[in-house]
Design a protein around this motif. Sequence first.
Motif, PDB file in Angstrom:
ATOM      1  N   GLU A  25      14.480  11.559  -7.388  1.00 37.57           N
ATOM      2  CA  GLU A  25      15.380  10.531  -7.912  1.00 37.57           C
ATOM      3  C   GLU A  25      15.654   9.494  -6.836  1.00 37.57           C
ATOM      4  N   GLY A  26      15.810   8.248  -7.266  1.00 41.28           N
ATOM      5  CA  GLY A  26      16.151   7.181  -6.351  1.00 41.28           C
ATOM      6  C   GLY A  26      16.890   6.077  -7.072  1.00 41.28           C
ATOM      7  N   ASP A  27      17.682   5.309  -6.326  1.00 43.82           N
ATOM      8  CA  ASP A  27      18.458   4.249  -6.959  1.00 43.82           C
ATOM      9  C   ASP A  27      17.845   2.861  -6.779  1.00 43.82           C
ATOM     10  N   CYS A  28      16.677   2.790  -6.190  1.00 44.99           N
ATOM     11  CA  CYS A  28      15.982   1.506  -6.033  1.00 44.99           C
ATOM     12  C   CYS A  28      14.961   1.375  -7.173  1.00 44.99           C
ATOM     13  N   SER A  29      15.307   0.586  -8.177  1.00 47.34           N
ATOM     14  CA  SER A  29      14.467   0.506  -9.370  1.00 47.34           C
ATOM     15  C   SER A  29      13.067  -0.019  -9.062  1.00 47.34           C
ATOM     16  N   ARG A  30      12.947  -0.910  -8.088  1.00 43.70           N
ATOM     17  CA  ARG A  30      11.636  -1.459  -7.740  1.00 43.70           C
ATOM     18  C   ARG A  30      10.697  -0.369  -7.188  1.00 43.70           C
ATOM     19  N   VAL A  31      11.230   0.483  -6.333  1.00 43.10           N
ATOM     20  CA  VAL A  31      10.419   1.564  -5.754  1.00 43.10           C
ATOM     21  C   VAL A  31      10.071   2.594  -6.826  1.00 43.10           C
ATOM     22  N   ILE A  32      11.037   2.971  -7.647  1.00 41.10           N
ATOM     23  CA  ILE A  32      10.776   3.955  -8.701  1.00 41.10           C
ATOM     24  C   ILE A  32       9.750   3.406  -9.688  1.00 41.10           C
ATOM     25  N   GLY A  37       4.185   3.586 -11.706  1.00 38.34           N
ATOM     26  CA  GLY A  37       3.113   2.716 -12.170  1.00 38.34           C
ATOM     27  C   GLY A  37       1.735   3.328 -12.019  1.00 38.34           C
ATOM     28  N   PHE A  38       0.790   2.739 -12.741  1.00 38.89           N
ATOM     29  CA  PHE A  38      -0.604   3.180 -12.672  1.00 38.89           C
ATOM     30  C   PHE A  38      -1.376   2.275 -11.729  1.00 38.89           C
ATOM     31  N   GLY A  39      -2.399   2.811 -11.132  1.00 38.12           N
ATOM     32  CA  GLY A  39      -3.230   2.020 -10.231  1.00 38.12           C
ATOM     33  C   GLY A  39      -2.573   1.829  -8.880  1.00 38.12           C
ATOM     34  N   ARG A  40      -3.236   1.043  -8.067  1.00 40.67           N
ATOM     35  CA  ARG A  40      -2.736   0.785  -6.708  1.00 40.67           C
ATOM     36  C   ARG A  40      -1.536  -0.145  -6.747  1.00 40.67           C
ATOM     37  N   CYS A  41      -0.632   0.067  -5.823  1.00 36.11           N
ATOM     38  CA  CYS A  41       0.567  -0.763  -5.718  1.00 36.11           C
ATOM     39  C   CYS A  41       0.253  -1.960  -4.829  1.00 36.11           C
ATOM     40  N   ARG A  42       0.528  -3.143  -5.293  1.00 39.06           N
ATOM     41  CA  ARG A  42       0.190  -4.377  -4.570  1.00 39.06           C
ATOM     42  C   ARG A  42       1.392  -5.015  -3.867  1.00 39.06           C
ATOM     43  N   THR A  43       2.362  -4.193  -3.473  1.00 40.34           N
ATOM     44  CA  THR A  43       3.523  -4.715  -2.760  1.00 40.34           C
ATOM     45  C   THR A  43       3.328  -4.547  -1.257  1.00 40.34           C
ATOM     46  N   LEU A  44       4.270  -5.055  -0.500  1.00 43.23           N
ATOM     47  CA  LEU A  44       4.238  -4.933   0.950  1.00 43.23           C
ATOM     48  C   LEU A  44       4.258  -3.468   1.388  1.00 43.23           C
ATOM     49  N   PHE A  45       4.920  -2.641   0.595  1.00 45.68           N
ATOM     50  CA  PHE A  45       5.009  -1.216   0.915  1.00 45.68           C
ATOM     51  C   PHE A  45       4.069  -0.398   0.029  1.00 45.68           C
ATOM     52  N   GLY A  46       3.046  -1.022  -0.517  1.00 47.18           N
ATOM     53  CA  GLY A  46       2.127  -0.367  -1.443  1.00 47.18           C
ATOM     54  C   GLY A  46       1.411   0.840  -0.871  1.00 47.18           C
ATOM     55  N   HIS A  47       1.041   0.775   0.398  1.00 46.89           N
ATOM     56  CA  HIS A  47       0.350   1.917   1.005  1.00 46.89           C
ATOM     57  C   HIS A  47       1.233   3.159   1.039  1.00 46.89           C
ATOM     58  N   ILE A  48       2.537   2.960   1.187  1.00 49.96           N
ATOM     59  CA  ILE A  48       3.482   4.085   1.192  1.00 49.96           C
ATOM     60  C   ILE A  48       3.606   4.651  -0.222  1.00 49.96           C
ATOM     61  N   ILE A  49       3.703   3.772  -1.205  1.00 48.03           N
ATOM     62  CA  ILE A  49       3.775   4.189  -2.604  1.00 48.03           C
ATOM     63  C   ILE A  49       2.515   4.952  -2.988  1.00 48.03           C
TER      64      ILE A  49
END
Length: 108
Positions: A25-32, A37-49
């Motif tokens: 569980e987490g309270d950061c909706s963007r991270v959750i 999500g499906f596929g690779r994450c294209r955000t600055l922290f995508g490698h962590i996701i």
Amino acid sequence: MVEALAARRAVMFVAELCVFRVIIEGDCSRVIAALKGFGRCRTLFGHIIDESKRIGGTLRSCLFQHVRHEGNRLAHCLAKKAVLSADTNVWVEYLPEDVEDVFHSDLP
């Protein structure tokens, strides 16, 4: 970025403990949303996701769930306690006495 790092550490921790069914569980909706999500994450922290999803995929069940900040009081209380401690503490079968009231107030 901090929320993404915390989620990754949580998934790594449950894998280390050999817990195979988990809800993170987490309270950061963007991270959750990124973790769900499906596929690779294209955000600055995508490698962590992406790493968190990869590790979560090795478990029988790993669900990521958004909770409002108010529903995350115990996590915040434990995080504050951890910041104030010089040691690494892990509570598996019990809670520290000073956070038991917060735990009980979070129960439905």
